[in-house]
Motif scaffolding. Structure first.
Motif, PDB file in Angstrom:
ATOM      1  N   LEU A 187       0.906  -1.050   0.080  1.00 34.11           N
ATOM      2  CA  LEU A 187       0.028  -0.118  -0.024  1.00 34.11           C
ATOM      3  C   LEU A 187       0.888   1.381  -0.016  1.00 34.11           C
ATOM      4  N   ASP A 188       0.189   2.472  -0.278  1.00 33.67           N
ATOM      5  CA  ASP A 188       1.062   3.586  -0.164  1.00 33.67           C
ATOM      6  C   ASP A 188       0.611   4.196   1.135  1.00 33.67           C
ATOM      7  N   THR A 189       1.843   4.207   1.961  1.00 35.22           N
ATOM      8  CA  THR A 189       1.403   4.455   3.619  1.00 35.22           C
ATOM      9  C   THR A 189       1.251   5.935   3.481  1.00 35.22           C
ATOM     10  N   GLU A 190       1.407   6.866   2.633  1.00 32.82           N
ATOM     11  CA  GLU A 190       1.133   8.136   2.749  1.00 32.82           C
ATOM     12  C   GLU A 190      -0.373   8.508   2.341  1.00 32.82           C
ATOM     13  N   LYS A 191      -0.896   7.713   1.611  1.00 35.61           N
ATOM     14  CA  LYS A 191      -2.153   7.770   0.937  1.00 35.61           C
ATOM     15  C   LYS A 191      -3.093   7.033   1.580  1.00 35.61           C
ATOM     16  N   ASP A 192      -3.047   5.794   1.808  1.00 36.18           N
ATOM     17  CA  ASP A 192      -3.875   4.743   2.109  1.00 36.18           C
ATOM     18  C   ASP A 192      -4.070   4.785   3.690  1.00 36.18           C
ATOM     19  N   LEU A 193      -2.960   5.271   4.454  1.00 37.91           N
ATOM     20  CA  LEU A 193      -3.394   5.205   5.895  1.00 37.91           C
ATOM     21  C   LEU A 193      -3.960   6.443   6.449  1.00 37.91           C
ATOM     22  N   ASN A 194      -5.121   6.582   5.743  1.00 35.83           N
ATOM     23  CA  ASN A 194      -5.865   7.888   6.414  1.00 35.83           C
ATOM     24  C   ASN A 194      -6.665   7.604   7.543  1.00 35.83           C
ATOM     25  N   THR A 195      -5.955   7.201   8.634  1.00 34.16           N
ATOM     26  CA  THR A 195      -6.834   6.939   9.807  1.00 34.16           C
ATOM     27  C   THR A 195      -6.722   8.060  10.925  1.00 34.16           C
ATOM     28  N   GLY A 196      -6.518   9.258  10.525  1.00 38.21           N
ATOM     29  CA  GLY A 196      -6.721  10.536  11.452  1.00 38.21           C
ATOM     30  C   GLY A 196      -5.181  10.813  11.954  1.00 38.21           C
ATOM     31  N   LEU A 197      -4.090  10.243  11.408  1.00 40.41           N
ATOM     32  CA  LEU A 197      -2.912  10.581  11.856  1.00 40.41           C
ATOM     33  C   LEU A 197      -2.340  11.469  10.829  1.00 40.41           C
ATOM     34  N   SER A 198      -1.575  12.625  11.001  1.00 39.66           N
ATOM     35  CA  SER A 198      -0.737  13.450  10.289  1.00 39.66           C
ATOM     36  C   SER A 198       0.300  12.600   9.935  1.00 39.66           C
ATOM     37  N   PRO A 199       1.048  12.906   8.497  1.00 35.80           N
ATOM     38  CA  PRO A 199       2.452  12.115   8.427  1.00 35.80           C
ATOM     39  C   PRO A 199       3.296  12.123   9.407  1.00 35.80           C
ATOM     40  N   ARG A 200       3.472  13.217  10.192  1.00 32.25           N
ATOM     41  CA  ARG A 200       4.505  13.616  11.193  1.00 32.25           C
ATOM     42  C   ARG A 200       3.878  12.505  12.653  1.00 32.25           C
ATOM     43  N   GLN A 201       2.676  12.486  12.616  1.00 36.29           N
ATOM     44  CA  GLN A 201       2.181  11.708  13.923  1.00 36.29           C
ATOM     45  C   GLN A 201       2.221  10.313  13.671  1.00 36.29           C
ATOM     46  N   LEU A 202       2.378  10.052  12.457  1.00 38.34           N
ATOM     47  CA  LEU A 202       2.287   8.454  11.796  1.00 38.34           C
ATOM     48  C   LEU A 202       3.720   8.042  12.039  1.00 38.34           C
ATOM     49  N   ARG A 203       4.616   9.099  11.692  1.00 40.54           N
ATOM     50  CA  ARG A 203       6.034   8.791  11.831  1.00 40.54           C
ATOM     51  C   ARG A 203       6.534   8.472  13.309  1.00 40.54           C
TER      52      ARG A 203
END
Length: 270
Positions: A187-203
């Protein structure tokens, strides 16, 4: 704890079996008690049945997990190994007996509140990370105890940790993990992981709970998906399993596989 259940349902972290050529070496796994099965994938033992003719090189492939392990004959030697973004090879001598606990992804930081990033891509002495647990292993586990007995002792200890720990999980992180597992890491982790976390929070949250980024972890999940499919050399050629998980050609797949396993797919699956 039910929130963590899907990790075990979706993800089976495999380590290669000891091959038939490695006569005199046993690798075995015991499943954990039901109460901690969402934290611990298995207890394992790697040991020689006789002295080998030469030092043994043991290869650990990338599995996304964190392990605690110790020398059964000398439990004072105990270690923790973090997430590894490529395979690791250990020369462990002509005679050995190691016992370990393989924690499912995210379980170790949830239980012990240790930042997984501080453990990544290395093996460290356990007393530097969890001194009390390290001392407990030294004082309680005896070289004369069987693997089955030690498993029971470890089960009880980790059950105690799980009951005492204030398990603080972020549902958005668990949703992201489940998406990665459901997509077999493709999957494209930047586009597909739209679970409410910003890219910075996700990292930040993946570094703390897993020890690496969502993208790097997804690549390991994809690799483990191929191992779980147990392809033969022939079926890899015919079925092109690697196309299903986003490899655009065989050369790309082989290079990626070798990073995580240490050998080519044809050597691994022969």
């Amino acid at each position: 704890m039910n929130e963590l259940k899907t990790i075990r349902e979706y993800y089976k972290p495999i380590q290669p079996a000891v091959s038939g050529n490695d006569y005199g070496i046993i690798y075995q796994e015991i499943q954990p008690n039901k109460e901690i099965e969402n934290f611990v994938y298995c207890f394992w033992q790697l040991k020689t049945q006789k002295t080998l003719n030469q030092d043994y090189d043991y290869r650990v492939v990338s599995d996304g997990c964190i392990d605690i392990f110790f020398n059964h004959k000398q439990p004072t030697e105990n270690f923790v190994m973090g997430f590894c973004r490529k395979y690791t090879q250990f020369q462990i001598g002509k005679e050995f007996d190691y016992i370990g606990v393989r924690f499912l992804p995210s379980a170790f930081p949830l239980l012990f509140n240790v930042n997984a990033k501080t453990l990544s891509n290395q093996s460290q002495e356990l007393n530097k990370i969890l001194p009390n647990f390290s001392n407990w292993i030294k004082s309680v586990i005896k070289p004369s105890d069987s693997f089955e007995t030690i498993t029971k002792i470890l089960n009880e200890k980790i059950i105690g940790f799980s009951r005492k720990s204030a398990i603080d999980y972020d549902h958005r992180f668990l949703d992201s993990l489940n998406l990665i597992f459901q997509k077999n890491g493709y999957l494209d982790t930047e586009k597909d992981l739209n679970t409410g976390l910003s890219p910075r929070q996700l990292r930040r949250i993946f570094n703390f709970h897993i020890g690496t980024t969502a993208k790097s972890f997804s690549n390991v999940v994809r690799f483990q998906h191929i191992l779980n499919a147990k392809p033969s050399k022939q079926s890899l050629k015919e079925n092109k399993l690697y196309f299903d998980v986003g490899f655009f050609d065989q050369a790309h797949f082989i290079k990626n596989f070798k990073t995580y396993y240490g050998v080519t797919p044809s050597e691994a699956f022969r």
